[in-house]
Enzyme design. Structure first.
Site, mmCIF file in Angstrom:
data_model
loop_
_atom_site.group_PDB
_atom_site.id
_atom_site.type_symbol
_atom_site.label_atom_id
_atom_site.label_comp_id
_atom_site.label_asym_id
_atom_site.label_seq_id
_atom_site.Cartn_x
_atom_site.Cartn_y
_atom_site.Cartn_z
ATOM 1 N N ARG A 2 0.941 -1.067 0.227
ATOM 2 C CA ARG A 2 0.162 -0.032 -0.049
ATOM 3 C C ARG A 2 1.261 1.120 0.324
ATOM 4 O O ARG A 2 0.447 2.274 -0.773
ATOM 5 C CB ARG A 2 -1.106 0.381 1.284
ATOM 6 C CG ARG A 2 -1.629 1.008 1.792
ATOM 7 C CD ARG A 2 -2.787 0.704 1.877
ATOM 8 N NE ARG A 2 -2.708 0.115 3.872
ATOM 9 C CZ ARG A 2 -2.236 0.727 5.043
ATOM 10 N NH1 ARG A 2 -1.284 2.201 4.426
ATOM 11 N NH2 ARG A 2 -2.183 0.012 5.817
ATOM 12 N N TYR A 59 -17.947 16.282 -14.334
ATOM 13 C CA TYR A 59 -18.443 14.979 -14.564
ATOM 14 C C TYR A 59 -19.042 14.390 -13.548
ATOM 15 O O TYR A 59 -19.237 14.729 -12.553
ATOM 16 C CB TYR A 59 -17.043 13.703 -14.404
ATOM 17 C CG TYR A 59 -17.249 11.579 -13.671
ATOM 18 C CD1 TYR A 59 -18.519 11.709 -14.887
ATOM 19 C CD2 TYR A 59 -17.025 11.345 -12.864
ATOM 20 C CE1 TYR A 59 -18.789 10.011 -14.526
ATOM 21 C CE2 TYR A 59 -16.998 9.947 -12.807
ATOM 22 C CZ TYR A 59 -18.339 9.018 -13.422
ATOM 23 O OH TYR A 59 -18.660 8.501 -12.942
ATOM 24 N N ASP A 73 -8.800 18.496 -14.378
ATOM 25 C CA ASP A 73 -9.005 17.291 -14.762
ATOM 26 C C ASP A 73 -8.367 17.003 -15.992
ATOM 27 O O ASP A 73 -8.958 18.172 -16.859
ATOM 28 C CB ASP A 73 -9.998 16.246 -14.260
ATOM 29 C CG ASP A 73 -10.247 15.667 -14.784
ATOM 30 O OD1 ASP A 73 -10.276 14.701 -15.990
ATOM 31 O OD2 ASP A 73 -11.619 14.888 -13.564
HETATM 32 O O1 P1T Z 1 -14.673 6.526 -13.408
HETATM 33 P P1 P1T Z 1 -13.097 6.663 -12.387
HETATM 34 O O2 P1T Z 1 -12.240 6.505 -12.653
HETATM 35 O O3 P1T Z 1 -13.609 7.148 -10.905
HETATM 36 O O4 P1T Z 1 -12.988 8.792 -13.224
HETATM 37 C C1 P1T Z 1 -14.118 9.478 -12.514
HETATM 38 C C2 P1T Z 1 -13.835 10.220 -13.704
HETATM 39 C C3 P1T Z 1 -13.155 11.481 -13.482
HETATM 40 N N1 P1T Z 1 -13.178 12.899 -14.531
HETATM 41 C C4 P1T Z 1 -13.824 12.588 -15.640
HETATM 42 C C5 P1T Z 1 -13.567 13.647 -16.769
HETATM 43 C C6 P1T Z 1 -14.324 11.723 -15.478
HETATM 44 O O5 P1T Z 1 -14.576 11.686 -16.895
HETATM 45 C C7 P1T Z 1 -14.356 10.722 -14.695
HETATM 46 C C8 P1T Z 1 -15.415 9.227 -15.022
HETATM 47 N N2 P1T Z 1 -16.217 9.298 -16.225
HETATM 48 C C9 P1T Z 1 -16.871 8.551 -16.516
HETATM 49 C C10 P1T Z 1 -17.146 6.990 -16.714
HETATM 50 C C11 P1T Z 1 -18.535 9.168 -18.061
HETATM 51 O O6 P1T Z 1 -19.085 7.951 -18.694
HETATM 52 O O7 P1T Z 1 -18.182 10.349 -18.220
#
Ligand code: P1T
Length: 388
Positions: free
Chosen positions: A53, A105, A176
């Site tokens: 970890r 998102y 992001d």
């Molecule tokens: O799904 P995850 O790996 O936890 O990521 C989250 C996330 C963070 N930032 C952005 C811009 C994202 O688009 C996402 C996840 N988005 C999708 C699953 C989607 O279909 O838009």
């Protein structure tokens, strides 16, 4: 053992960035260190590796690879993009204010409003494309959070101006960068303090891993995030790290093909009478086209559009495609289609969604790397099914 020279171009960094052959055998790809713990030569004496970890060599290779692509000194990997997002919130204290772009998102919006708000963080959602940084970011703000381009409306925010204002009030800026990928945009070079990725998307690129990573050039932030990574424990498994490293090797060629295909799909969509509006940041029709060009060298496969019909027509459209798969997520080699209001952004209340501009019938596609003729033919037949 050779290490990569400095100043490599991005295409070369995808293959060599942060990478060097494994010192014992010369293995060109890093071994998968599938171990939870490490033998210690004496009590509380270790080789730099105590427990997986806390440290894992395969994970470190992934962190170094992404850091190199983002022009960062440090990468800190997590089990998902959402876990990486949460790690940044853990830098804050109850009572702190976060100014967040209004279009993010749906899972990020949900995490901020339903999880961290309950723990005393205050989130203000602002449309950075309409409100000037001086008005958007008040004194006392601790974190500015933005996606650029955003999910799903592909809005582009002025990263340089937002970073300058944020720093003037003592806030840090997290961008992001999932949609652009480091191949097309490197927010740290524009003043951002942290870059966030869902590596689930373009960075891995094959729709077979869920992961996340943070990148920074700030040694203090890196140390605090590594402490959080270890304390919270939301770390990725080593096979996922290895698969993501494998995916990164082809990031450049994939992004180039995503862009080439998406550009042709956008030109085709714009010419369709049944399509009323199309969003693609690197197209002259995009409201922030010039800004997009000043921040990105290109853009990948994300395209949003509205068709000339009601919600039922948009649903028929999404269900009628045969090459585009109806699914959440994005950034893989295969083309995907979805309706944000009913799927990825369903956790945003309908009135907030509409205020942001996410219409119920908004369609989002992740254009893959198939032959573009097959993609356009597929969208064409689906449009006929949807609109008759
Ligand atoms: O799904 P995850 O790996 O936890 O990521 C989250 C996330 C963070 N930032 C952005 C811009 C994202 O688009 C996402 C996840 N988005 C999708 C699953 C989607 O279909 O838009």
């Amino acid at each position: 053992m050779s290490t990569a020279p400095k100043n490599l171009k991005l295409e070369s960094l995808c293959i060599h960035g942060g990478q060097s052959p494994e010192p014992i055998t010369g293995a060109v790809m890093p071994p998968v260190f599938q171990t939870s713990t490490y033998a210690q030569p004496g009590v509380a004496r270790h080789t730099g590796y105590e427990y997986s970890r806390t440290q894992n060599p395969t994970r470190e290779k992934l962190e170094a690879a992404v850091a190199s692509l983002e022009g960062a000194t440090d990468g800190v990997a997590f089990g998902s993009g959402s876990a990486a997002t949460a790690a940044i919130q853990h830098l804050l204290d109850a009572g702190d204010t976060v100014v967040c772009g209004d279009d993010v998102y749906g899972g990020t919006y949900r995490q901020f409003t339903k999880v961290f708000s309950r723990q005393g963080l205050n989130y203000e959602f602002v449309d950075f494309t309409r409100v000037a940084p001086e008005d958007a970011i008040g004194e006392g703000t601790k974190l500015v959070w933005l996606e650029s381009p955003t999910n799903p409306l592909l809005k582009v925010s002025d990263i340089r101006a937002l970073a300058a204002r944020a720093h003037a009030v003592g806030a840090i800026v997290a961008v992001d960068n999932t949609f652009a990928s480091p191949f097309f945009q490197q927010p740290l070079s524009m003043g951002a303090d942290l870059v966030v990725h869902s590596t689930t998307k373009y960075i891995n690129g094959h729709s077979d891993v869920v992961g996340g990573i943070l990148a920074t050039r700030d040694a203090d932030l890196a140390a605090r995030l590594r402490f959080i990574q270890n304390s919270i424990g939301a770390v990725p498994g080593v096979w996922d790290c290895w698969l993501t490293l494998r995916g990164i090797k082809t990031l450049a060629v994939r992004m180039q093909r995503h862009q080439e295909n998406a550009t042709k799909v956008v030109d085709w969509l714009i010419a369709q009478p049944g399509v009323t509006r199309v969003w693609y940041p690197m197209h002259p029709s995009h409201p922030q086209y010039e800004l997009a060009r000043s921040q990105m060298t290109g853009f990948g496969g994300m395209v949003s559009f509205e068709i000339d019909g009601d919600l039922a027509a948009a649903e028929r459209f999404c269900e009628a495609t045969r090459v585009f798969t109806l699914a959440e997520s994005l950034g893989g080699v295969e083309s995907l289609i979805e309706l944000p209001a009913a799927m990825t952004h369903a956790s945003i209340p309908p009135d907030v969604r509409r205020e942001i501009g996410i219409a119920d019938g908004l369609v989002r596609v992740s254009v893959g790397i198939e032959h573009v003729d097959d993609l356009i033919a597929d969208l064409g037949q689906a449009l006929k099914v949807a609109l008759g």
